[in-house]
Design an enzyme around this catalytic site. Structure first.
Site, PDB file in Angstrom:
ATOM      1  N   GLU A 175       0.831  -1.230  -0.100  1.00  0.00           N
ATOM      2  CA  GLU A 175       0.011   0.003   0.050  1.00  0.00           C
ATOM      3  C   GLU A 175       0.839   1.369   0.119  1.00  0.00           C
ATOM      4  O   GLU A 175       0.749   2.079   1.008  1.00  0.00           O
ATOM      5  CB  GLU A 175      -0.953   0.132   1.227  1.00  0.00           C
ATOM      6  CG  GLU A 175      -1.860  -1.257   1.227  1.00  0.00           C
ATOM      7  CD  GLU A 175      -3.081  -1.168   2.068  1.00  0.00           C
ATOM      8  OE1 GLU A 175      -2.941  -0.066   2.924  1.00  0.00           O
ATOM      9  OE2 GLU A 175      -3.816  -2.122   2.357  1.00  0.00           O
ATOM     10  N   GLU A 226      -4.938  -8.795   1.047  1.00  0.00           N
ATOM     11  CA  GLU A 226      -5.611  -8.452   2.262  1.00  0.00           C
ATOM     12  C   GLU A 226      -6.977  -8.286   2.144  1.00  0.00           C
ATOM     13  O   GLU A 226      -7.451  -7.579   1.133  1.00  0.00           O
ATOM     14  CB  GLU A 226      -4.924  -7.011   2.962  1.00  0.00           C
ATOM     15  CG  GLU A 226      -3.640  -7.339   3.548  1.00  0.00           C
ATOM     16  CD  GLU A 226      -3.253  -5.884   4.309  1.00  0.00           C
ATOM     17  OE1 GLU A 226      -4.062  -4.955   4.691  1.00  0.00           O
ATOM     18  OE2 GLU A 226      -1.854  -5.864   4.257  1.00  0.00           O
TER      19      GLU A 226
HETATM   20  C1  FCB Z   1      -4.192  -2.122   5.464  1.00  0.00           C
HETATM   21  C2  FCB Z   1      -2.966  -2.518   6.197  1.00  0.00           C
HETATM   22  C3  FCB Z   1      -2.752  -3.559   7.043  1.00  0.00           C
HETATM   23  C4  FCB Z   1      -3.914  -3.475   8.146  1.00  0.00           C
HETATM   24  C5  FCB Z   1      -5.154  -3.210   7.182  1.00  0.00           C
HETATM   25  C6  FCB Z   1      -6.476  -3.241   8.238  1.00  0.00           C
HETATM   26  O1  FCB Z   1      -4.456  -0.814   4.819  1.00  0.00           O
HETATM   27  O2  FCB Z   1      -1.908  -2.822   5.111  1.00  0.00           O
HETATM   28  O3  FCB Z   1      -1.514  -3.507   7.772  1.00  0.00           O
HETATM   29  O4  FCB Z   1      -3.657  -2.177   9.066  1.00  0.00           O
HETATM   30  O5  FCB Z   1      -5.306  -2.231   6.550  1.00  0.00           O
END
Ligand code: FCB
Length: 470
Positions: free
Chosen positions: A173, A376
């Site tokens: 990110e 994620e």
């Molecule tokens: C993302 C991050 C991760 C976590 C999630 C909830 O932005 O990559 O580390 O904090 O959100």
């Protein structure tokens, strides 16, 4: 090649969806001074009064650095194929460049061996936001030198682990690193330099390109980058222009260089700094184009946007923090807009929309034609419901995961080349500016003694993986 031979697996062939689970170094490791580690910008930022909702920090976190074995047991018990973890740069190069700290490297070496011995394929992320403080002191991501240091660091880690790690992500990110770190200041290093934050974005992309080029030259073939892409949905007819600006900063600023080797005209309109020839030097964007062998997509929530209203009136609910991060100041150059998340929402106020994930995966497939991994996805809930034995009965999280898995299946049916579904996150941990107040884990962690207890969602995930096994 090490004595264990080539154990590297890499991404699957796309016939079936595989599963994984993710974590990040600062969120779980603790032990900020162990084995010669240098300070990171998160060690510094968490000391700023008011920076973290509960005034906590990651100095203990889940104590995964002192002992990673309980984590590995939980990963194995979940039945997943991959464990996505990140490497803390200041453990490897305490000053960010120069002297290598062998003890830090030894830790990740043992972690990788521990995973492989138990049949889990490692997916390593080189940067999940814990920049060495010494590099921030020299300008951080606002200066080009940091990109060059990153590529050197990447090679130190690659040289040590590449005989056993095949799947690499350079960055996690970079939007957050650039625009929360230097735009809104909600994340470390907590700077608010407005449009200068675009410089950080370019240097992050450049650092990816420099590292990928050298890793490829050394034989790597599965180097990717993880982006928090999002569908951007205008909430009114007047919102088309602001939606385009938000889309530029969240999505196109990254995909343009990666796919086409350029920042598009709309992106340059909101981010004119990216047309500065001193910043974007000849060859930079050519280096980034085609540099990713795969793309990680982190998705939690869509971005609904509208034009700003000075007085929104009764019934319009103002949310400052959408997607954990979508404050207006994190979109320098996009004027007069607001986020308009709908219900239902999770405990962190992020709108729940599995449709957004399906749309995003299909669109990203068409745009990039790269193998995709959902690197994620998961949800924060308050986790108050308990079963008689004290286990967290997180039916809401199970529901979230079930509907998002269905969205991935639907995207695959529409042709999106999604290889794996990696869940966020293994266990409750340090959730950045929210401290320990938001729980995303499949496993709860008792803050008093760090004991781990799988939630009902953990067992549910295990069941789904078993059901889908060939
Ligand atoms: C993302 C991050 C991760 C976590 C999630 C909830 O932005 O990559 O580390 O904090 O959100």
């Amino acid at each position: 090649m090490s004595a264990v031979g080539d154990l590297r697996k890499g991404l699957n062939d796309g016939q079936r969806l595989s599963f994984g689970v993710a974590s990040a170094s600062y969120q779980i490791e603790g032990a900020p001074d162990a084995d010669g580690k240098g300070p990171s910008i998160w060690d510094t930022f968490t000391r700023v009064p008011g920076a973290i909702d509960d005034d906590s920090d990651g100095s203990v976190a889940c104590a995964s650095y002192p002992d990673p074995e309980p984590d590995i047991d939980l990963v194995v018990g979940l039945g997943v194929a991959h464990y996505r973890f990140s490497i803390a740069w200041p453990r490897i190069l305490p000053d960010g460049y120069g002297a290598v700290q062998k003890r830090g490297l030894d830790y990740y070496d043992r972690l990788v061996d521990g995973l492989l011995e138990r049949g889990i394929d490692p997916m390593a992320t080189l940067y999940h936001w814990d920049l060495p403080q010494a590099l921030e002191d020299r300008g951080g991501w606002l200066v080009r030198e940091t990109a060059e240091c990153f590529a050197d660091y990447a090679m130190v880690v690659h040289d040590r682990l590449a005989d056993r790690v095949r799947v690499w992500a350079t960055h996690n990110e970079p939007w957050c690193a650039a625009y929360l770190g230097y735009g809104s200041g909600r994340h470390a290093p907590g700077r608010q330099v407005g449009p200068e934050a675009h410089r950080a974005a370019h240097h992050l992309l450049l650092s990816h390109g420099l590292a990928a080029e050298r890793m490829h030259a050394a034989g790597a073939d599965t180097v990717g980058i993880v982006l928090n892409l999002t569908p951007v949905w205008p909430d009114s007819a007047e919102a088309a222009a602001v939606a385009d600006g938000v889309d530029a900063i969240r999505n196109r600023v990254w995909l343009g260089p990666l796919v086409d080797g350029e920042y598009d005209a709309g992106t340059l309109r909101v981010a004119p700094a990216l047309a500065d020839a001193e910043l974007v030097r000849p060859g930079d964007l050519d280096l980034v184009r085609g540099s990713a062998d795969w793309l990680g997509v982190n998705y939690y929530t869509p971005a609904r946007v509208d034009v700003a209203q000075p007085d929104p009136g009764p019934g319009v609910d103002e949310v400052a923090d959408v997607g954990g991060d979508a404050e207006v100041a994190a979109f320098p150059g996009v004027e007069d807009f607001r986020f308009t998340p709908r219900h239902p929402r999770t405990h962190i106020d992020w709108e729940i929309s599995p449709d957004g994930l399906e749309e995003l995966l299909v669109a990203t497939h068409r745009r990039t034609r790269l193998p995709l991994v959902v690197t994620e996805n998961g949800a924060a809930f308050d986790d108050l419901a308990l079963l008689p034995d004290g286990t967290v009965d997180d039916a809401d999280r199970i529901d979230y995961l079930r509907t998002h898995l269905a969205a991935i299946d639907a995207a695959r049916d529409s042709g999106a080349d999604v290889r794996s579904y990696v869940l966020w996150t293994l266990m409750d941990n340090f959730e950045w500016s929210h401290g320990y107040t938001k729980h995303f884990g499949l496993v709860s962690v008792d803050r008093s003694d760090l004991s781990r207890t799988p939630k009902r969602s953990y067992h549910w995930v295990r069941g789904i993986i078993d059901e889908r096994a060939p």
